[in-house]
Design a protein around this motif. Structure first.
Motif, PDB file in Angstrom:
ATOM      1  N   ASP A   8       0.888  -1.164   0.000  1.00  0.00           N
ATOM      2  CA  ASP A   8       0.000   0.000   0.000  1.00  0.00           C
ATOM      3  C   ASP A   8       0.921   1.207   0.000  1.00  0.00           C
ATOM      4  OD1 ASP A   8      -1.928   1.912   0.239  1.00  0.00           O
ATOM      5  OD2 ASP A   8      -2.642   1.280   2.212  1.00  0.00           O
ATOM      6  N   ALA A   9       1.367   1.615  -1.191  1.00  0.00           N
ATOM      7  CA  ALA A   9       2.478   2.563  -1.258  1.00  0.00           C
ATOM      8  C   ALA A   9       2.443   3.373  -2.539  1.00  0.00           C
ATOM      9  CB  ALA A   9       3.806   1.803  -1.176  1.00  0.00           C
ATOM     10  N   THR A  10       3.092   4.533  -2.478  1.00  0.00           N
ATOM     11  CA  THR A  10       3.277   5.368  -3.657  1.00  0.00           C
ATOM     12  C   THR A  10       4.761   5.664  -3.833  1.00  0.00           C
ATOM     13  OG1 THR A  10       3.119   7.500  -2.505  1.00  0.00           O
ATOM     14  CG2 THR A  10       1.051   6.490  -3.233  1.00  0.00           C
ATOM     15  N   VAL A  11       5.156   5.816  -5.101  1.00  0.00           N
ATOM     16  CA  VAL A  11       6.510   6.258  -5.454  1.00  0.00           C
ATOM     17  C   VAL A  11       6.342   7.259  -6.586  1.00  0.00           C
ATOM     18  CG1 VAL A  11       8.817   5.607  -6.225  1.00  0.00           C
ATOM     19  CG2 VAL A  11       7.477   4.012  -4.829  1.00  0.00           C
ATOM     20  N   ALA A  12       6.478   8.535  -6.283  1.00  0.00           N
ATOM     21  CA  ALA A  12       6.171   9.591  -7.246  1.00  0.00           C
ATOM     22  C   ALA A  12       7.048   9.502  -8.487  1.00  0.00           C
ATOM     23  CB  ALA A  12       6.321  10.961  -6.576  1.00  0.00           C
ATOM     24  N   ALA A  13       8.334   9.223  -8.307  1.00  0.00           N
ATOM     25  CA  ALA A  13       9.262   9.208  -9.437  1.00  0.00           C
ATOM     26  C   ALA A  13       8.928   8.108 -10.444  1.00  0.00           C
ATOM     27  CB  ALA A  13      10.693   9.040  -8.941  1.00  0.00           C
ATOM     28  N   ARG A  14       8.288   7.052  -9.990  1.00  0.00           N
ATOM     29  CA  ARG A  14       7.891   5.946 -10.871  1.00  0.00           C
ATOM     30  C   ARG A  14       6.415   6.018 -11.258  1.00  0.00           C
ATOM     31  NH1 ARG A  14      11.453   1.371 -10.340  1.00  0.00           N
ATOM     32  NH2 ARG A  14      13.526   2.224  -9.909  1.00  0.00           N
ATOM     33  N   GLY A  15       5.691   7.005 -10.738  1.00  0.00           N
ATOM     34  CA  GLY A  15       4.263   7.093 -11.024  1.00  0.00           C
ATOM     35  C   GLY A  15       3.461   5.961 -10.422  1.00  0.00           C
ATOM     36  N   LEU A  16       3.905   5.430  -9.286  1.00  0.00           N
ATOM     37  CA  LEU A  16       3.248   4.280  -8.662  1.00  0.00           C
ATOM     38  C   LEU A  16       2.276   4.709  -7.577  1.00  0.00           C
ATOM     39  CD1 LEU A  16       6.232   1.804  -8.104  1.00  0.00           C
ATOM     40  CD2 LEU A  16       4.577   1.785  -9.973  1.00  0.00           C
ATOM     41  N   ASP A  17       1.127   4.111  -7.590  1.00  0.00           N
ATOM     42  CA  ASP A  17       0.143   4.263  -6.523  1.00  0.00           C
ATOM     43  C   ASP A  17      -0.538   2.902  -6.388  1.00  0.00           C
ATOM     44  OD1 ASP A  17      -1.724   4.962  -4.671  1.00  0.00           O
ATOM     45  OD2 ASP A  17      -2.627   6.602  -5.823  1.00  0.00           O
ATOM     46  N   ALA A 199       0.160 -19.635 -12.326  1.00  0.00           N
ATOM     47  CA  ALA A 199      -0.485 -18.692 -11.416  1.00  0.00           C
ATOM     48  C   ALA A 199      -1.880 -19.126 -10.973  1.00  0.00           C
ATOM     49  CB  ALA A 199      -0.557 -17.313 -12.063  1.00  0.00           C
ATOM     50  N   ASP A 200      -2.255 -18.647  -9.784  1.00  0.00           N
ATOM     51  CA  ASP A 200      -3.615 -18.805  -9.265  1.00  0.00           C
ATOM     52  C   ASP A 200      -4.435 -17.534  -9.501  1.00  0.00           C
ATOM     53  OD1 ASP A 200      -3.106 -21.378  -7.783  1.00  0.00           O
ATOM     54  OD2 ASP A 200      -1.689 -20.074  -6.735  1.00  0.00           O
ATOM     55  N   ARG A 201      -3.740 -16.392  -9.404  1.00  0.00           N
ATOM     56  CA  ARG A 201      -4.401 -15.100  -9.552  1.00  0.00           C
ATOM     57  C   ARG A 201      -3.618 -14.234 -10.526  1.00  0.00           C
ATOM     58  NH1 ARG A 201      -8.300 -14.042  -5.929  1.00  0.00           N
ATOM     59  NH2 ARG A 201      -8.219 -11.799  -6.321  1.00  0.00           N
ATOM     60  N   VAL A 202      -4.305 -13.215 -11.039  1.00  0.00           N
ATOM     61  CA  VAL A 202      -3.681 -12.243 -11.934  1.00  0.00           C
ATOM     62  C   VAL A 202      -3.916 -10.849 -11.388  1.00  0.00           C
ATOM     63  CG1 VAL A 202      -3.650 -11.261 -14.263  1.00  0.00           C
ATOM     64  CG2 VAL A 202      -4.054 -13.698 -13.961  1.00  0.00           C
ATOM     65  N   VAL A 203      -2.846 -10.060 -11.332  1.00  0.00           N
ATOM     66  CA  VAL A 203      -2.941  -8.633 -11.041  1.00  0.00           C
ATOM     67  C   VAL A 203      -2.505  -7.894 -12.296  1.00  0.00           C
ATOM     68  CG1 VAL A 203      -1.942  -6.711  -9.743  1.00  0.00           C
ATOM     69  CG2 VAL A 203      -2.605  -8.807  -8.557  1.00  0.00           C
ATOM     70  N   GLU A 204      -3.373  -7.044 -12.816  1.00  0.00           N
ATOM     71  CA  GLU A 204      -3.051  -6.256 -14.000  1.00  0.00           C
ATOM     72  C   GLU A 204      -2.737  -4.826 -13.587  1.00  0.00           C
ATOM     73  OE1 GLU A 204      -4.981  -4.659 -18.224  1.00  0.00           O
ATOM     74  OE2 GLU A 204      -6.190  -5.874 -16.855  1.00  0.00           O
ATOM     75  N   LEU A 205      -1.591  -4.332 -14.064  1.00  0.00           N
ATOM     76  CA  LEU A 205      -1.175  -2.963 -13.787  1.00  0.00           C
ATOM     77  C   LEU A 205      -1.269  -2.118 -15.059  1.00  0.00           C
ATOM     78  CD1 LEU A 205       2.069  -3.407 -11.616  1.00  0.00           C
ATOM     79  CD2 LEU A 205      -0.313  -3.284 -10.858  1.00  0.00           C
ATOM     80  N   ALA A 206      -1.561  -0.845 -14.860  1.00  0.00           N
ATOM     81  CA  ALA A 206      -1.527   0.144 -15.945  1.00  0.00           C
ATOM     82  C   ALA A 206      -1.215   1.492 -15.326  1.00  0.00           C
ATOM     83  CB  ALA A 206      -2.852   0.189 -16.706  1.00  0.00           C
ATOM     84  N   ASP A 207      -0.225   2.166 -15.863  1.00  0.00           N
ATOM     85  CA  ASP A 207       0.152   3.499 -15.378  1.00  0.00           C
ATOM     86  C   ASP A 207       0.407   3.517 -13.874  1.00  0.00           C
ATOM     87  OD1 ASP A 207      -0.107   4.584 -17.963  1.00  0.00           O
ATOM     88  OD2 ASP A 207      -2.267   4.820 -17.686  1.00  0.00           O
ATOM     89  N   GLY A 208       1.046   2.467 -13.381  1.00  0.00           N
ATOM     90  CA  GLY A 208       1.455   2.435 -11.983  1.00  0.00           C
ATOM     91  C   GLY A 208       0.378   2.097 -10.979  1.00  0.00           C
ATOM     92  N   ALA A 209      -0.778   1.643 -11.443  1.00  0.00           N
ATOM     93  CA  ALA A 209      -1.881   1.318 -10.538  1.00  0.00           C
ATOM     94  C   ALA A 209      -2.504  -0.019 -10.932  1.00  0.00           C
ATOM     95  CB  ALA A 209      -2.940   2.416 -10.560  1.00  0.00           C
ATOM     96  N   VAL A 210      -3.198  -0.635  -9.979  1.00  0.00           N
ATOM     97  CA  VAL A 210      -3.888  -1.900 -10.237  1.00  0.00           C
ATOM     98  C   VAL A 210      -5.211  -1.612 -10.944  1.00  0.00           C
ATOM     99  CG1 VAL A 210      -4.976  -3.915  -9.179  1.00  0.00           C
ATOM    100  CG2 VAL A 210      -2.828  -3.016  -8.240  1.00  0.00           C
ATOM    101  N   VAL A 211      -5.400  -2.237 -12.108  1.00  0.00           N
ATOM    102  CA  VAL A 211      -6.661  -2.062 -12.845  1.00  0.00           C
ATOM    103  C   VAL A 211      -7.438  -3.371 -12.941  1.00  0.00           C
ATOM    104  CG1 VAL A 211      -5.836  -0.079 -14.159  1.00  0.00           C
ATOM    105  CG2 VAL A 211      -5.497  -2.387 -15.076  1.00  0.00           C
TER     106      VAL A 211
END
Length: 351
Positions: A8-17, A199-211
Motif C-alpha cells: 500500500d504505497a506510492t513512489v512519485a518518481a515511478r508514477g506508482l500508486d 499462477a492462481d491469480r492475476v494482477v493487472e497494472l496500468a500506469d502504476g496502478a492496479v486495474v
C-alpha cells in the motif's frame, strides 16, 4: 485468504500508486504493458525501491516505509530474474551454497544442502562446474536452486524465462510449478503461458496502478481491458448495449450471446481472432455482424497470418490462413468487410 505480502504505497518518481495483496501460499502473476510498473512492484517488495508514502509488509510486519526499511539481504525472499547472475569465480555448488554461508551456516552443511538443491533441479553432478560452462537453461536452474536453498518465505520471479531459448522453457515451467507448490510467489511475465501454467491469480497494472485483480480463470475468460484481452489472445470491442446488441458507433453494431440479460448501457464484446472472417465485399446472407473495416497490419504468425483491422475506431484481430490472405490480396489500407460469428461473440456489461 490472508495476504502474506501487502503493498500500500506510492513512489512519485515511478508514477506508482499501489494497493495490492499477495495471498498466502498462492502464485500471483503480475501483467501489464511496458512501463505499467511491474518491475517496480517487484523492487518495492524486494526492498530495492522505497515508498514515498505508505508501507510494504510481510504478514503484518512492516518491511518498508518512508522512514525505515529492512535491508534487502535480511528479507526472507528468493529472487529469480531474467539472467541467472551467478558468480563466475565460484563453482556451481558454491554458488548455490552462497546464501546459506552468508547466513552463517558451516561450509560442510551448506554444501550438502546445495548438492540436494542441485539434485532437485536436475543438476546432480554439476557442482564442480563453473557458470561459463553451463547453458542458459542450466544456469537458470542453478539460480533457482540458489534461491530455494535459503528456504524463502516468498519467491519473486521477474520474467524468469525471458532470456531463455523457447525449447527449454516448458521444462523449466514444469520445474517451477513443482518446486514452488504452496509457496507465496509473485511472477512478473509477458507470456500468457506462464500465467495459465503457474499462477492462481492475476494482477493487472496500468500506469502504476492496479486495474484488475482476480482468479486466473475469471480474468482470462472475462477480460475487462484491451490489454488483457490481447494478452490472452482475444478481441475486445467496447460500445453501448441497445436491444441486446452492442453499438460501436458510426452505425456499426455487433450481435452475440449474453450469458445473462444484457441491460442497456456500457458493454463489451469478447471473441477470438478465429471468429473473424474477411471479405472484399459483404457476403450474401444475414447482414448481422458485417462490419466495415480497414486493414492496418499483416503479420506472419505461423501457421496463420494475423490481420489487424480498424472497425469504428477500434482495433480487432483476425487469424486467416496464408492461402486466404493471398486469395484476398490484402494490403494495409484496404477497405474490407469483417464478419463475426455471432455464436462466438460474448456480450457482457462493462465494469
Amino acid at each position: 485468504m490472508a495476504d502474506a505480502v501487502r503493498i500500500d504505497a506510492t513512489v512519485a518518481a515511478r508514477g506508482l500508486d499501489l494497493d495490492v495483496g499477495i495471498p498466502e501460499g498462492r502464485t500471483v502473476a503480475v501483467v501489464g504493458p511496458n512501463g505499467a510498473g511491474k518491475s517496480s512492484l517487484i523492487e518495492l517488495i524486494a526492498g530495492g525501491l522505497l515508498p514515498d508514502t505508505g508501507t510494504v509488509s510481510l504478514r503484518g510486519r512492516e518491511l518498508s516505509s518512508p522512514k525505515r526499511a529492512v535491508p534487502m539481504h535480511q528479507r526472507p525472499f528468493g529472487h529469480l530474474e531474467q539472467r541467472a547472475l551467478l558468480f563466475p569465480h565460484l563453482t556451481v555448488l558454491d554458488n548455490v551454497a552462497y546464501g546459506l554461508r552468508s547466513r552463517g551456516m558451516g561450509r560442510t552443511e551448506a554444501r550438502a544442502r546445495a548438492a540436494a538443491e542441485l539434485a532437485a533441479v536436475g543438476l546432480e553432478g554439476y557442482g564442480e562446474r563453473r557458470p561459463q560452462h553451463l547453458s542458459g537453461g542450466q544456469a537458470q536452474r542453478v539460480a533457482l536452486a540458489r534461491a530455494l536453498a535459503t528456504d524463502p518465505e516468498v519467491m519473486l520471479l521477474d520474467e524468469p524465462f525471458a532470456a531463455l531459448d523457447a525449447t527449454v522453457t516448458p521444462e523449466l515451467r514444469r520445474l517451477l510449478r513443482s518446486r514452488l507448490q504452496g509457496m507465496t510467489t509473485v511472477l512478473v511475465t509477458h507470456d500468457f503461458l506462464d500465467v495459465v501454467s503457474l499462477a492462481d491469480r492475476v494482477v493487472e497494472l496500468a500506469d502504476g496502478a492496479v486495474v484488475g485483480d482476480g482468479p486466473v480463470d475469471v480474468l482470462v475468460q472475462r477480460p475487462e481491458t484491451s490489454f488483457l484481452a490481447g494478452f490472452v489472445g482475444l478481441n475486445l470491442l467496447r460500445g453501448r448495449a441497445r436491444g441486446g446488441e452492442l453499438a460501436l458507433g458510426e452505425g456499426v453494431a455487433v450481435s452475440g450471446i449474453a450469458e445473462e440479460e444484457l441491460p442497456d448501457g456500457e458493454a463489451r464484446a469478447v471473441f477470438p481472432p478465429t471468429a473473424v472472417s474477411i471479405f472484399r465485399a459483404a457476403p450474401h446472407g444475414s447482414p448481422r455482424n458485417e462490419l466495415p473495416a480497414v486493414v492496418e497490419l499483416i503479420e506472419d504468425r505461423w501457421p496463420v497470418q494475423r490481420i489487424t483491422l480498424t472497425v469504428a475506431g477500434q482495433r480487432l484481430a483476425a487469424d486467416l490462413t496464408p492461402a486466404a490472405v493471398r486469395e484476398l490480396g490484402l494490403a494495409p489500407g484496404d477497405r474490407v468487410v469483417a464478419v463475426l460469428k455471432a455464436t462466438q461473440v460474448a456480450l457482457r456489461p462493462s465494469g
